[in-house]
Motif scaffolding. Structure first.
Motif, PDB file in Angstrom:
ATOM      1  N   ALA A 350     -10.840   3.304  -0.889  1.00 21.77           N
ATOM      2  CA  ALA A 350     -10.294   2.087  -1.489  1.00 21.77           C
ATOM      3  C   ALA A 350      -8.794   2.245  -1.733  1.00 21.77           C
ATOM      4  N   LYS A 351      -8.382   3.416  -2.211  1.00 23.61           N
ATOM      5  CA  LYS A 351      -6.958   3.661  -2.450  1.00 23.61           C
ATOM      6  C   LYS A 351      -6.177   3.681  -1.141  1.00 23.61           C
ATOM      7  N   ALA A 352      -6.786   4.227  -0.095  1.00 23.24           N
ATOM      8  CA  ALA A 352      -6.124   4.244   1.214  1.00 23.24           C
ATOM      9  C   ALA A 352      -5.842   2.824   1.689  1.00 23.24           C
ATOM     10  N   TYR A 353      -6.779   1.892   1.435  1.00 22.69           N
ATOM     11  CA  TYR A 353      -6.555   0.487   1.789  1.00 22.69           C
ATOM     12  C   TYR A 353      -5.515  -0.160   0.874  1.00 22.69           C
ATOM     13  N   ASN A 354      -5.612   0.094  -0.405  1.00 23.21           N
ATOM     14  CA  ASN A 354      -4.750  -0.590  -1.370  1.00 23.21           C
ATOM     15  C   ASN A 354      -3.316  -0.089  -1.364  1.00 23.21           C
ATOM     16  N   ASP A 355      -3.154   1.229  -1.261  1.00 22.54           N
ATOM     17  CA  ASP A 355      -1.828   1.821  -1.413  1.00 22.54           C
ATOM     18  C   ASP A 355      -1.281   2.457  -0.141  1.00 22.54           C
ATOM     19  N   GLY A 356      -2.151   3.142   0.602  1.00 20.78           N
ATOM     20  CA  GLY A 356      -1.704   3.949   1.734  1.00 20.78           C
ATOM     21  C   GLY A 356      -2.034   5.400   1.471  1.00 20.78           C
ATOM     22  N   PHE A 357      -1.121   6.126   0.837  1.00 26.56           N
ATOM     23  CA  PHE A 357      -1.382   7.534   0.531  1.00 26.56           C
ATOM     24  C   PHE A 357      -2.483   7.661  -0.508  1.00 26.56           C
ATOM     25  N   ALA A 373       3.678  11.219  -3.096  1.00 26.81           N
ATOM     26  CA  ALA A 373       4.258  10.208  -3.976  1.00 26.81           C
ATOM     27  C   ALA A 373       3.617   8.875  -3.635  1.00 26.81           C
ATOM     28  N   SER A 374       3.697   7.929  -4.534  1.00 23.85           N
ATOM     29  CA  SER A 374       3.019   6.653  -4.333  1.00 23.85           C
ATOM     30  C   SER A 374       3.646   5.850  -3.195  1.00 23.85           C
ATOM     31  N   SER A 375       2.766   5.246  -2.400  1.00 26.39           N
ATOM     32  CA  SER A 375       3.227   4.340  -1.335  1.00 26.39           C
ATOM     33  C   SER A 375       2.797   2.902  -1.626  1.00 26.39           C
ATOM     34  N   ALA A 376       2.363   2.633  -2.868  1.00 23.98           N
ATOM     35  CA  ALA A 376       1.941   1.285  -3.239  1.00 23.98           C
ATOM     36  C   ALA A 376       3.077   0.302  -2.966  1.00 23.98           C
ATOM     37  N   GLY A 377       2.757  -0.785  -2.317  1.00 26.25           N
ATOM     38  CA  GLY A 377       3.755  -1.806  -2.042  1.00 26.25           C
ATOM     39  C   GLY A 377       4.402  -1.695  -0.681  1.00 26.25           C
ATOM     40  N   ILE A 378       4.283  -0.546  -0.032  1.00 30.24           N
ATOM     41  CA  ILE A 378       4.844  -0.428   1.315  1.00 30.24           C
ATOM     42  C   ILE A 378       3.987  -1.254   2.260  1.00 30.24           C
ATOM     43  N   PRO A 379       4.593  -2.165   3.033  1.00 32.50           N
ATOM     44  CA  PRO A 379       3.799  -3.028   3.924  1.00 32.50           C
ATOM     45  C   PRO A 379       2.945  -2.224   4.887  1.00 32.50           C
ATOM     46  N   GLY A 380       1.795  -2.790   5.232  1.00 31.01           N
ATOM     47  CA  GLY A 380       0.856  -2.092   6.096  1.00 31.01           C
ATOM     48  C   GLY A 380       1.388  -1.787   7.476  1.00 31.01           C
ATOM     49  N   ASP A 381       2.325  -2.604   7.982  1.00 34.86           N
ATOM     50  CA  ASP A 381       2.822  -2.354   9.330  1.00 34.86           C
ATOM     51  C   ASP A 381       3.845  -1.218   9.372  1.00 34.86           C
ATOM     52  N   GLN A 382       4.005  -0.496   8.252  1.00 36.13           N
ATOM     53  CA  GLN A 382       4.810   0.713   8.269  1.00 36.13           C
ATOM     54  C   GLN A 382       3.931   1.972   8.272  1.00 36.13           C
ATOM     55  N   PHE A 383       2.629   1.749   8.472  1.00 41.02           N
ATOM     56  CA  PHE A 383       1.683   2.849   8.610  1.00 41.02           C
ATOM     57  C   PHE A 383       0.883   2.683   9.893  1.00 41.02           C
ATOM     58  N   ILE A 384       0.558   3.809  10.534  1.00 41.09           N
ATOM     59  CA  ILE A 384      -0.328   3.837  11.698  1.00 41.09           C
ATOM     60  C   ILE A 384      -1.587   4.573  11.280  1.00 41.09           C
ATOM     61  N   ALA A 385      -2.726   3.892  11.379  1.00 41.31           N
ATOM     62  CA  ALA A 385      -4.006   4.472  10.960  1.00 41.31           C
ATOM     63  C   ALA A 385      -4.865   4.779  12.182  1.00 41.31           C
ATOM     64  N   PHE A 386      -5.805   5.696  12.023  1.00 44.05           N
ATOM     65  CA  PHE A 386      -6.627   6.138  13.151  1.00 44.05           C
ATOM     66  C   PHE A 386      -7.886   6.810  12.646  1.00 44.05           C
ATOM     67  N   ASN A 387      -8.895   6.846  13.507  1.00 41.08           N
ATOM     68  CA  ASN A 387     -10.113   7.614  13.253  1.00 41.08           C
ATOM     69  C   ASN A 387     -10.144   8.901  14.055  1.00 41.08           C
ATOM     70  N   LYS A 520       0.862  -5.820   1.031  1.00 38.02           N
ATOM     71  CA  LYS A 520      -0.157  -5.204   0.185  1.00 38.02           C
ATOM     72  C   LYS A 520      -0.601  -6.142  -0.940  1.00 38.02           C
ATOM     73  N   SER A 521       0.189  -7.159  -1.236  1.00 38.03           N
ATOM     74  CA  SER A 521      -0.223  -8.124  -2.249  1.00 38.03           C
ATOM     75  C   SER A 521      -1.400  -8.964  -1.780  1.00 38.03           C
ATOM     76  N   CYS A 522      -1.675  -8.911  -0.478  1.00 35.52           N
ATOM     77  CA  CYS A 522      -2.774  -9.689   0.108  1.00 35.52           C
ATOM     78  C   CYS A 522      -3.976  -8.811   0.449  1.00 35.52           C
ATOM     79  N   VAL A 523      -3.995  -7.599  -0.082  1.00 31.73           N
ATOM     80  CA  VAL A 523      -5.080  -6.646   0.190  1.00 31.73           C
ATOM     81  C   VAL A 523      -5.632  -6.109  -1.129  1.00 31.73           C
ATOM     82  N   ARG A 524      -6.933  -6.083  -1.262  1.00 25.85           N
ATOM     83  CA  ARG A 524      -7.533  -5.450  -2.424  1.00 25.85           C
ATOM     84  C   ARG A 524      -8.898  -4.912  -2.032  1.00 25.85           C
TER      85      ARG A 524
END
Length: 616
Positions: A350-357, A373-387, A520-524
């Motif tokens: 849940a934190k990975a979705y909400n904040d990133g780190f 350090a906190s990444s809360a608020g950093i837009p999602g398109d500044q992260f690359i996610a993968f499985n 991130k304001s549109c994700v919870r």
């Protein structure tokens, strides 16, 4: 500052430049087609330069520091006969590009696909990738990310042992092969990223120390000598590295670069090497009139990686989000906690979705200290996610992909968790259809002592993880051969189903307005019970909502839909018959519509996605 290398000027003229600040003499040794030895002219910055007549593309040459011994050009553009042989002059203007109308793609629209040229096809060349591009496009993939192609020893290597950062691997097809591939990708609407390595250079064929102080003993690298970014004579080293991204963008029309392990670079100068590269690339963007993306693999868990240099950051456009992988993987495969001891809680996903780190300053037992350090608020398109990526499979003793570690239902869960995330997704080659063949670590060195050192190093590394098996011999050709994709599998059984599942998710991601919102304001996200998760995403105006319900347990999971909308419409249901390998006789199915706060029973190992609209 001068650009090192052999630049063909046309009409049989070529300018040769090499940096060797502590050498008293430099000789250009032309060896084919006609042998000549010519003294080069020094300047006060440590560069030797010479313009020569009667030199044409294909000419082979060496440099001779202090006229003592032949060495390949440190900034060689082509090593047609491998890392130990002569460099070759090439004419970058000779290739006729067909992509004049290509202006790239917005970063947030990308679906990245990491591939290794040598194992993506049976042929293992750039040319062999081109016929497969249509299948990638049909899947929805619009960006390929090539593992490093800088010249490495032999013909089998991940690419992180490259020793000529400007030369394209000869066995893959060399400079023209890469240009043909990029052109073909752009013609099909596919962007091309390249993995580059500036934290070290490989050991075999590495002759840079014969020219100058490229390396330093002030710092240590996990893979070899640390590069000298801030010591005496480091200006020439900084030029050598910072000009390399520009070279790839200008001469190979690449759309982006992925920088390997930026945390392994130490630079205590006033202008960090990443800041210098950022500045140079921004200037090149203005000249070329298109966006050039810089992405990073970083172990810092720090927002400064993507902050602008004006804000004290490094200026990368995005960074890999390892925490997302770790948090999700351990929930899918309980055995994964042996490797990722600090993960395993649904709250972390849940934190990975909400904040990133996930690790943003907490104590981490693996590191025995606080981390991140906190990444809360950093837009999602500044992260690359993968499985999955090359490291996740290749650094396991048996080279297992996620498709071997978990069942099909869990693979569907993993794909949905990634594609429904507010991050730019990356797939590893074959992941889209559940490739089950291994992806091992492999090399083809010629130095017997080095080969033995690599073998012993891998065994030591795996013993630290307490794997039950020993890794295969990295030098063996069979290790490499086993790592090639089995393309025919994508058309049969569960593999075909997984391919269709990925296509559906990617199409949904590309067309649904909610999934195109990265704020991130549109994700919870929040936890349901102990093994479920609700991911809520919405448009900026708050009118359109998606609720993604994940059940990671093997039991029914009771939950209810929120009251943001009076009614909710099912848009995706992984438990539906169409997404089953073996069709089931279903007596009860998920209703197409559900009322807010109405009780639901999530099927085991499933994902349900509901769409709702705010009532005005």
């Amino acid at each position: 500052m001068k650009k090192a290398g052999a630049y063909y000027l046309g009409q049989g003229r070529c300018r040769f430049t090499v940096w060797a600040p502590e050498k008293e003499r430099m000789v250009l040794h032309l060896v084919q087609p006609e042998e000549r030895k010519l003294d080069m002219l020094p300047d006060r910055e440590g560069y030797y330069t010479l313009e020569v007549e009667a030199v044409y593309p294909g000419t082979r040459y060496f440099f001779m520091p202090d006229d003592e011994q032949d060495y390949s050009d440190p900034a060689s553009f082509h090593q047609p006969d491998g890392v130990h042989e002569a460099s070759a002059v090439i004419d970058h203007t000779a290739y006729t590009w067909q992509d004049s109308n290509w202006r790239g793609l917005p970063f947030q629209e990308l679906v990245l696909y990491e591939l290794h040229v040598g194992t993506f096809t049976s042929e293992g060349t750039f040319a062999a990738i081109i016929p497969r591009l249509e299948e990638l496009v049909e899947t929805g993939i619009n960006a390929i990310e090539l593992m490093p192609v800088a010249q490495f020893p032999g013909t089998r290597n991940w690419g992180y042992d490259g020793v000529y950062p400007y030369a394209v691997q000869n066995s893959y097809g060399g400079p023209e092969g890469l240009k043909l591939l990029v052109d073909a990708c752009h013609a099909r609407g596919i962007a091309v990223f390249l993995d580059v390595v500036y934290n070290h250079l490989g050991p075999e064929g590495n002759y840079l120390s014969q020219f100058g102080p490229y390396f330093t003993d002030q710092y240590k690298s996990p893979w070899g000598d640390a590069i000298n970014f801030d010591g005496a004579w480091s200006d020439g080293v900084r030029d050598y590295i910072s000009e390399n991204p520009l070279y790839w963008f200008e001469h190979y029309h690449l759309d982006g670069l992925r920088f390997d392990a930026i945390h392994a670079v130490i630079d205590n100068g006033a202008v960090h090497i990443w800041e210098l590269i950022h500045q140079k690339v921004k200037k090149l963007e203005q000249r070329l009139g298109r966006r050039l993306y810089l992405t990073a693999e970083s172990d810092y868990n720090s927002p400064r990686v993507v902050k602008s240099p004006e804000m004290g950051g490094y200026g990368f456009d995005a960074q890999w989000l390892d925490d997302f992988h770790h948090a999700l993987y351990v929930l899918l495969d309980k055995k994964g906690q042996v490797r990722y001891v600090d993960f395993g809680k649904m709250e972390q996903l849940a934190k990975a979705y909400n904040d990133g780190f996930v690790h943003s300053g907490e104590y981490v037992s693996f590191r025995k200290r606080r981390h991140g350090a906190s990444s809360a608020g950093i837009p999602g398109d500044q992260f690359i996610a993968f499985n999955l990526n090359h490291d996740q499979a290749g650094n396991r003793a048996k080279g297992e992909r996620l498709s071997v570690l978990v069942n099909t239902d869990r693979l569907k869960l993993a794909a949905a968790a990634l594609m429904l995330s507010p991050y730019v997704p990356l797939l590893f080659m074959g992941e889209e259809y559940g490739e089950e063949g291994p992806f091992f670590y492999f090399v083809s060195h010629s130095d017997k002592d080095l080969i033995q050192a690599v073998r012993e190093g891998r065994k030591r590394e795996f013993s630290n993880y307490k794997w039950e098996a020993e890794p295969p011999d990295p030098q063996a050709e069979e290790t490499f051969a086993q790592s090639k994709l089995n393309w025919e599998k994508r058309r049969e059984g569960k593999h075909r189903l997984l391919l269709e599942w990925h296509r559906t998710l990617i199409s949904m991601r590309r067309t649904h307005p909610v999934l195109q919102e990265f704020s991130k304001s549109c994700v919870r996200a929040h936890v349901i019970g102990s093994q479920g998760l609700l991911l809520h995403r919405q448009t900026q105006d708050g009118l359109l909502h998606l609720v993604c319900l994940f059940n990671f347990s093997e039991n029914l999971l009771p939950c209810s839909l929120p009251d943001w909308s009076k009614t909710w419409q099912v848009v995706l249901d992984s438990s539906a018959n169409e997404w089953q390998v073996r069709k089931k006789n279903i007596t009860e199915s998920i209703p197409d519509k559900a009322k807010a706060t109405a009780p639901l029973q999530l099927p085991p190992l499933s994902v349900l996605v509901y769409e709702g609209r705010m009532e005005l």
